[in-house]
Design a protein around this motif. Structure first.
Motif, PDB file in Angstrom:
ATOM      1  N   PHE A  65       0.836  -1.215   0.000  1.00 46.01           N
ATOM      2  CA  PHE A  65       0.000   0.000   0.000  1.00 46.01           C
ATOM      3  C   PHE A  65       0.862   1.253   0.000  1.00 46.01           C
ATOM      4  O   PHE A  65       0.611   2.203  -0.714  1.00 46.01           O
ATOM      5  CB  PHE A  65      -0.915   0.021   1.228  1.00 46.01           C
ATOM      6  N   ALA A  66       1.895   1.214   0.837  1.00 48.39           N
ATOM      7  CA  ALA A  66       2.783   2.368   0.947  1.00 48.39           C
ATOM      8  C   ALA A  66       3.405   2.690  -0.408  1.00 48.39           C
ATOM      9  O   ALA A  66       3.425   3.843  -0.838  1.00 48.39           O
ATOM     10  CB  ALA A  66       3.868   2.088   1.977  1.00 48.39           C
ATOM     11  N   GLY A  67       3.897   1.670  -1.094  1.00 47.29           N
ATOM     12  CA  GLY A  67       4.496   1.872  -2.410  1.00 47.29           C
ATOM     13  C   GLY A  67       3.497   2.450  -3.390  1.00 47.29           C
ATOM     14  O   GLY A  67       3.817   3.369  -4.161  1.00 47.29           O
ATOM     15  N   LEU A  68       2.272   1.960  -3.350  1.00 50.60           N
ATOM     16  CA  LEU A  68       1.232   2.459  -4.260  1.00 50.60           C
ATOM     17  C   LEU A  68       0.870   3.910  -3.954  1.00 50.60           C
ATOM     18  O   LEU A  68       0.456   4.668  -4.827  1.00 50.60           O
ATOM     19  CB  LEU A  68      -0.021   1.580  -4.173  1.00 50.60           C
ATOM     20  N   LEU A  69       1.038   4.288  -2.693  1.00 50.18           N
ATOM     21  CA  LEU A  69       0.764   5.678  -2.303  1.00 50.18           C
ATOM     22  C   LEU A  69       1.952   6.592  -2.627  1.00 50.18           C
ATOM     23  O   LEU A  69       1.879   7.800  -2.446  1.00 50.18           O
ATOM     24  CB  LEU A  69       0.461   5.748  -0.805  1.00 50.18           C
ATOM     25  N   GLY A  70       3.061   6.001  -3.063  1.00 44.79           N
ATOM     26  CA  GLY A  70       4.212   6.806  -3.456  1.00 44.79           C
ATOM     27  C   GLY A  70       5.317   6.881  -2.415  1.00 44.79           C
ATOM     28  O   GLY A  70       6.214   7.715  -2.518  1.00 44.79           O
ATOM     29  N   PHE A  71       5.270   6.007  -1.411  1.00 44.58           N
ATOM     30  CA  PHE A  71       6.342   5.982  -0.408  1.00 44.58           C
ATOM     31  C   PHE A  71       7.425   4.999  -0.843  1.00 44.58           C
ATOM     32  O   PHE A  71       7.138   3.916  -1.328  1.00 44.58           O
ATOM     33  CB  PHE A  71       5.816   5.558   0.968  1.00 44.58           C
ATOM     34  N   THR A  72       8.686   5.367  -0.632  1.00 50.54           N
ATOM     35  CA  THR A  72       9.801   4.469  -0.935  1.00 50.54           C
ATOM     36  C   THR A  72      10.144   3.669   0.338  1.00 50.54           C
ATOM     37  O   THR A  72       9.718   4.043   1.434  1.00 50.54           O
ATOM     38  CB  THR A  72      11.042   5.263  -1.387  1.00 50.54           C
ATOM     39  N   ILE A  78       5.673   4.429   6.149  1.00 46.57           N
ATOM     40  CA  ILE A  78       5.149   3.160   5.628  1.00 46.57           C
ATOM     41  C   ILE A  78       4.153   2.505   6.572  1.00 46.57           C
ATOM     42  O   ILE A  78       3.103   2.039   6.162  1.00 46.57           O
ATOM     43  CB  ILE A  78       6.313   2.186   5.301  1.00 46.57           C
ATOM     44  N   LYS A  79       4.495   2.535   7.855  1.00 43.46           N
ATOM     45  CA  LYS A  79       3.622   1.805   8.785  1.00 43.46           C
ATOM     46  C   LYS A  79       2.220   2.413   8.904  1.00 43.46           C
ATOM     47  O   LYS A  79       1.304   1.754   9.367  1.00 43.46           O
ATOM     48  CB  LYS A  79       4.285   1.615  10.148  1.00 43.46           C
ATOM     49  N   ASN A  80       2.053   3.650   8.457  1.00 46.33           N
ATOM     50  CA  ASN A  80       0.730   4.283   8.510  1.00 46.33           C
ATOM     51  C   ASN A  80      -0.026   4.167   7.183  1.00 46.33           C
ATOM     52  O   ASN A  80      -1.043   4.826   6.987  1.00 46.33           O
ATOM     53  CB  ASN A  80       0.867   5.766   8.865  1.00 46.33           C
ATOM     54  N   ALA A  81       0.499   3.333   6.273  1.00 47.39           N
ATOM     55  CA  ALA A  81      -0.034   3.304   4.906  1.00 47.39           C
ATOM     56  C   ALA A  81      -1.523   2.957   4.843  1.00 47.39           C
ATOM     57  O   ALA A  81      -2.267   3.540   4.053  1.00 47.39           O
ATOM     58  CB  ALA A  81       0.768   2.338   4.051  1.00 47.39           C
ATOM     59  N   PHE A  82      -1.955   2.022   5.677  1.00 49.12           N
ATOM     60  CA  PHE A  82      -3.372   1.635   5.647  1.00 49.12           C
ATOM     61  C   PHE A  82      -4.276   2.830   5.957  1.00 49.12           C
ATOM     62  O   PHE A  82      -5.237   3.100   5.244  1.00 49.12           O
ATOM     63  CB  PHE A  82      -3.652   0.501   6.649  1.00 49.12           C
ATOM     64  N   GLU A  83      -3.922   3.554   7.019  1.00 47.93           N
ATOM     65  CA  GLU A  83      -4.741   4.710   7.427  1.00 47.93           C
ATOM     66  C   GLU A  83      -4.734   5.776   6.326  1.00 47.93           C
ATOM     67  O   GLU A  83      -5.761   6.367   6.025  1.00 47.93           O
ATOM     68  CB  GLU A  83      -4.219   5.331   8.728  1.00 47.93           C
ATOM     69  N   ILE A  84      -3.552   5.994   5.731  1.00 48.95           N
ATOM     70  CA  ILE A  84      -3.451   7.007   4.685  1.00 48.95           C
ATOM     71  C   ILE A  84      -4.278   6.586   3.473  1.00 48.95           C
ATOM     72  O   ILE A  84      -4.999   7.395   2.875  1.00 48.95           O
ATOM     73  CB  ILE A  84      -1.973   7.264   4.292  1.00 48.95           C
ATOM     74  N   ALA A  85      -4.215   5.291   3.134  1.00 50.70           N
ATOM     75  CA  ALA A  85      -4.991   4.778   2.000  1.00 50.70           C
ATOM     76  C   ALA A  85      -6.492   4.986   2.248  1.00 50.70           C
ATOM     77  O   ALA A  85      -7.236   5.397   1.360  1.00 50.70           O
ATOM     78  CB  ALA A  85      -4.684   3.301   1.787  1.00 50.70           C
ATOM     79  N   GLU A  86      -6.936   4.719   3.468  1.00 49.26           N
ATOM     80  CA  GLU A  86      -8.351   4.907   3.834  1.00 49.26           C
ATOM     81  C   GLU A  86      -8.741   6.378   3.695  1.00 49.26           C
ATOM     82  O   GLU A  86      -9.771   6.722   3.126  1.00 49.26           O
ATOM     83  CB  GLU A  86      -8.578   4.465   5.289  1.00 49.26           C
ATOM     84  N   LYS A  87      -7.879   7.232   4.211  1.00 51.07           N
ATOM     85  CA  LYS A  87      -8.138   8.672   4.195  1.00 51.07           C
ATOM     86  C   LYS A  87      -8.231   9.192   2.768  1.00 51.07           C
ATOM     87  O   LYS A  87      -9.058  10.031   2.448  1.00 51.07           O
ATOM     88  CB  LYS A  87      -7.016   9.397   4.958  1.00 51.07           C
ATOM     89  N   GLU A  88      -7.352   8.683   1.917  1.00 46.49           N
ATOM     90  CA  GLU A  88      -7.336   9.148   0.529  1.00 46.49           C
ATOM     91  C   GLU A  88      -8.406   8.465  -0.313  1.00 46.49           C
ATOM     92  O   GLU A  88      -8.532   8.731  -1.509  1.00 46.49           O
ATOM     93  CB  GLU A  88      -5.942   8.912  -0.081  1.00 46.49           C
ATOM     94  N   GLY A  89      -9.151   7.576   0.306  1.00 48.09           N
ATOM     95  CA  GLY A  89     -10.253   6.923  -0.391  1.00 48.09           C
ATOM     96  C   GLY A  89      -9.812   5.914  -1.444  1.00 48.09           C
ATOM     97  O   GLY A  89     -10.504   5.702  -2.443  1.00 48.09           O
ATOM     98  N   LEU A  90      -8.665   5.313  -1.232  1.00 49.84           N
ATOM     99  CA  LEU A  90      -8.200   4.286  -2.154  1.00 49.84           C
ATOM    100  C   LEU A  90      -9.045   3.027  -1.957  1.00 49.84           C
ATOM    101  O   LEU A  90      -9.156   2.513  -0.857  1.00 49.84           O
ATOM    102  CB  LEU A  90      -6.721   3.986  -1.882  1.00 49.84           C
ATOM    103  N   ASP A  91      -9.655   2.575  -3.042  1.00 48.18           N
ATOM    104  CA  ASP A  91     -10.500   1.392  -2.972  1.00 48.18           C
ATOM    105  C   ASP A  91      -9.620   0.167  -3.225  1.00 48.18           C
ATOM    106  O   ASP A  91      -8.992   0.078  -4.275  1.00 48.18           O
ATOM    107  CB  ASP A  91     -11.591   1.537  -4.041  1.00 48.18           C
TER     108      ASP A  91
END
Lengths: 221, 288
Positions: A65-72, A78-91
């Motif tokens: 998820f982190a990589g898909l959100l643009g994190f290296t 990285i560890k917050n990727a799930f929350e960030i994905a939810e916030k950004e509305g990534l389905d």
């Protein structure tokens, strides 16, 4: 000689716990997103082999998820990727798949969708944080996350390669290696090459002037 | 990179150029990069090591194997058998190990699973010897070169050579670094490396449930103690009968002979114990 630099041993900064199952997984997804060209709205992730068996404890899913959100892999977020994905509305959806014996045990299949645009990328984490992208939309690939990589999808026509080579020459870029894979039925070809020096963004516009070019991506990580 | 440990040590001995300078010169020449960039990159790695330790000591996180969580801080109390310094260094290494397992940002040195050993030993030795930031940077350079040489002549991953190739190497890198920091001779550095590797020769990689948690975090503890022990022995004049390069060769051969079950597959060693299997089942019951 495998290790030529002191930084091969003390220079890999990454989010733990595993260079192959966390850092490598993040890197595959990061490159997949670069190949898609933008942040996808919907993603389908399929974990294969060892990725499927131990993803939970290694945070392989979070790293992807982190990589898909643009994190290296170096990004502490990285560890917050799930929350960030939810916030950004990534389905997203997530499944365990069996791609078959031909695929590396640490493989992932990523489907990225935005409206009518779709792309599937299959990549493998081959150890020490190193990766290889094996397939793009069913077309065979074979590049890693090395800097100065150019990836092009083009119509399989006479002169397509010459136009690509000429454009690189125009930008004074020396080609270190180059490979092509083709889909004869669809008459398209995937071309990937490594340049000796950094590839400027302007090169994309220049290449797009040729009608046979479908898309161009610079992988510079 | 230098072909062997003796090659590196002898060149420094005959030319009179300090080890760290020799290694940096090689890095500059081979990779065609200026010294300033190398120093910047070294400072970056050292900075992340420092940050990972600081964060590991204050942040609170739960590991996927619950029983393995919150162990490091228990070592930050006065020593009973170990002196306070040694005990604290062990606590630091375990803390970074836990931080790594909890998805913290670390420097793989040489791997993520063994990332606690070198920083803990370096930072504690700097404190004990009252050395400067430059000294610790120079010691890090020596550690890295020793790691690279061992990697080229043996291996640097549990999947190829067992834990001896991860914690064993991390411990040898650390021992070499602090023997150098303490002003040890070339022979003493060779002895420290040989003694460290010999003590962990044959150590298997047997992670419970295939995860970088158990025994990885606590193996960093023996990595620290072993490094201080070997450096102490070498600096006291204790010699290794077998030179470091030959121990590296032995390590490579032992690693190759090690069965698949004991090389990071989670199928042998403590991973295959009753409790190890129970933990695996409880974690992955939904996907097995």
């Amino acid at each position: 000689m495998k290790y030529t630099s002191i930084f091969d041993v003390i220079g890999h900064i990454m989010v733990g716990p595993s260079s192959s199952h966390t850092a490598g997984a993040c890197q595959i997804a990061y490159v997949a997103r670069l190949l898609f060209g933008k942040k996808p709205k919907t993603v389908k992730i399929g974990l294969h082999g060892s990725f499927a068996e131990t993803y939970k404890g290694h945070g392989t899913d979070i790293a992807i998820f982190a990589g898909l959100l643009g994190f290296t892999p170096e990004d502490d977020m990285i560890k917050n990727a799930f929350e960030i994905a939810e916030k950004e509305g990534l389905d997203y959806s997530f499944e365990l798949v069996d791609l078959g014996v031909d695929y590396h045990p640490n493989s992932v299949s990523i489907d990225m969708i935005d409206g009518s645009e779709k792309m599937n990328v299959i990549g493998a984490s081959i150890g020490g944080g190193n990766i290889i992208i094996n397939e793009i939309d069913g077309l065979e690939a074979g590049f890693g996350g090395e800097p100065n990589t150019l990836v092009i999808l083009n119509h399989d026509k006479i002169g397509a390669l010459a136009n690509i080579a000429n454009t690189l020459q125009k930008f004074k870029l020396n080609i270190g290696s180059m490979k092509i894979s083709r889909n004869l039925k669809k008459k398209i070809a995937l071309t990937w090459l490594e340049a000796d020096t950094a590839i400027p963004e302007d090169l994309i516009d220049e290449l797009k002037k040729y009608p046979e070019i479908i898309w161009v991506r610079i992988i510079n990580v | 990179m230098f072909e062997s440990i003796s090659n590196l040590l002898n060149e420094s001995k005959t030319t009179g150029i300090p080890l760290h300078e020799l290694i940096i010169n090689d890095e500059m020449e081979f990779h065609n990069i200026p010294k300033q960039i190398i120093i910047e990159k070294l400072n970056k790695s050292l900075g992340i090591m420092k940050l990972s330790l600081e964060k590991a000591l204050v942040e609170d996180f739960e590991l996927p194997i619950k029983e393995a969580s919150h162990q490091a801080k228990r070592m930050l109390s006065p020593g009973i058998f170990c002196g306070n310094n040694l005990k604290e260094a062990v606590g630091w290494a375990m803390a970074i190990g836990e931080y790594n397992s909890g998805m913290g940002l670390i420097v793989a040195c040489p791997t993520a699973g063994s990332s606690g050993t070198l920083p803990a030993v370096l930072f504690k030795a700097k404190e004990i010897l009252d050395k400067s930031d430059e000294d610790i940077l120079n010691a890090l350079v020596v550690a890295a070169a020793i790691g690279a040489i061992i990697g080229n002549n043996a291996m640097l991953s549990g999947s190829e050579g067992g834990c001896q190739a991860e914690i064993g190497v991390a411990s040898a890198m650390a021992a070499a670094a602090i023997t150098y920091m303490a002003g040890g001779t070339h022979l003493q550095i060779d002895n420290a490396i040989a003694l460290t590797l010999k003590n962990l020769l044959g150590l298997v990689c047997d992670p419970v449930a295939g995860l970088v948690i158990s025994p990885c975090i606590k193996r960093n503890a023996i990595g620290v103690v072993n490094a201080f022990l070997a450096a102490e022995m070498a600096l006291s004049g204790v010699t290794s009968i077998i030179p470091a390069d030959e121990v590296v060769d032995a390590m490579m051969k032992v690693g190759r002979k090690m069965p698949y079950e004991l090389k990071e597959t989670g199928k042998g060693g403590i991973a295959a114990t009753k409790t190890g299997k129970r933990i695996r089942k409880s974690l992955f019951s939904d996907i097995l």
